[in-house]
Motif scaffolding. Sequence first.
Motif, mmCIF file in Angstrom:
data_model
loop_
_atom_site.group_PDB
_atom_site.id
_atom_site.type_symbol
_atom_site.label_atom_id
_atom_site.label_comp_id
_atom_site.label_asym_id
_atom_site.label_seq_id
_atom_site.Cartn_x
_atom_site.Cartn_y
_atom_site.Cartn_z
ATOM 1 N N ARG A 158 -6.866 -3.820 0.515
ATOM 2 C CA ARG A 158 -5.787 -3.084 1.180
ATOM 3 C C ARG A 158 -6.074 -1.587 1.162
ATOM 4 N NH1 ARG A 158 -3.671 -3.888 -3.986
ATOM 5 N NH2 ARG A 158 -2.775 -1.993 -4.900
ATOM 6 N N VAL A 159 -6.661 -1.091 0.069
ATOM 7 C CA VAL A 159 -7.018 0.324 -0.027
ATOM 8 C C VAL A 159 -8.243 0.625 0.817
ATOM 9 C CG1 VAL A 159 -7.787 2.160 -1.578
ATOM 10 C CG2 VAL A 159 -5.970 0.602 -2.307
ATOM 11 N N ILE A 167 -0.244 -6.313 5.394
ATOM 12 C CA ILE A 167 -0.087 -5.186 4.472
ATOM 13 C C ILE A 167 1.230 -4.474 4.758
ATOM 14 C CG2 ILE A 167 -0.981 -2.919 3.820
ATOM 15 C CD1 ILE A 167 -3.755 -3.959 4.142
ATOM 16 N N ASP A 186 -1.805 5.046 -3.748
ATOM 17 C CA ASP A 186 -3.106 4.440 -3.463
ATOM 18 C C ASP A 186 -4.017 5.391 -2.707
ATOM 19 O OD1 ASP A 186 -2.731 1.760 -4.551
ATOM 20 O OD2 ASP A 186 -1.264 1.482 -2.953
ATOM 21 N N LEU A 244 0.860 -1.188 0.000
ATOM 22 C CA LEU A 244 0.000 0.000 0.000
ATOM 23 C C LEU A 244 0.892 1.232 0.000
ATOM 24 C CD1 LEU A 244 -3.048 0.962 0.395
ATOM 25 C CD2 LEU A 244 -2.389 1.304 2.774
#
Length: 303
Positions: free
Chosen positions: A280-281, A121, A140, A94
């Motif tokens: 993850r975002v 992450i 991101d 990320l």
Amino acid sequence: MARHHEMLMFHALSQCPSLASAALRLNVSGPTVMRAVARLEARLGVQLLSRSTRGVVLTEAGVGFMADCSRILKAIDEAEVSAKGWHVQAQGNLTVLLPLLFSRYIMAPMLAGYMDQYPDIKVFAHYHDRFPNMHEEGMDVAVLVGHLPSCSLIARPVGSVRSLVCASPGYLALHGEPVVPQDLHHHRLIATQANQDWVQWPFQQEGEANSLKARTRLNCATLQAAIDAAAHGAGLMRCLSYPLYDYLSSGRLRRVLQPYEPPSIPVHVVYRERRKAPMRVRSFVDYIVEHLREHPALRADAC
């Protein structure tokens, strides 16, 4: 396949300070990296890197090609992640952009908490006080302080900050409290930059924006040094409200000239619009938005 390999080699070399570090990052030898980039330059018919004893730097053509490579390689990674089902699991890399001072005073504990909650992450944090081109730079998520230009990004408001003038209670008891901005000419003013003989502070008077220029008595190389100096009675200083929150809440500093403060400044969490954002975002955005909205320093009535 060969083109993808060459892009990987060029991208790594352009992102690393030296050939050795790029090779280490890719787990290959230095000559392997240089041969791949040389093949790429020969095929394109353009020089992408300028080599010297100090290392390698991107040419003008290399800068543009690197931005395209970043976007293409990221799209490939995301396609593979989606195929593996990572869009429903919080894992992977990320990349986030954070304002430098805002990160120090507000974001640092939130980043630590997020990584504890999502151990799979890996976060790449970039610190810049500017509005990024998130598509070209491969970002991101970004936390931005200030008014947003018109863009295609999704923006979630999390609060606001203000530009405040403050001083210690001891200083105000000894020198008096300014009632209007013009009174600052008779006070000791602290600059938040070194070698700054003057400050030009914005104010709102009778519905109109204007600024006051006045001489400084103390110039500090860092914002924290200026805050500490003001807390010890050195004079009046001005900055955005979030680094002052603990000082104002504890009474070490006191806010002055509040009726003349400029309008509040919004804070947003922004990310690129996608049909299906990876987990993850989404996990980072949801976590940060929730915690920023709860932070007292970002409330309109803070201090």
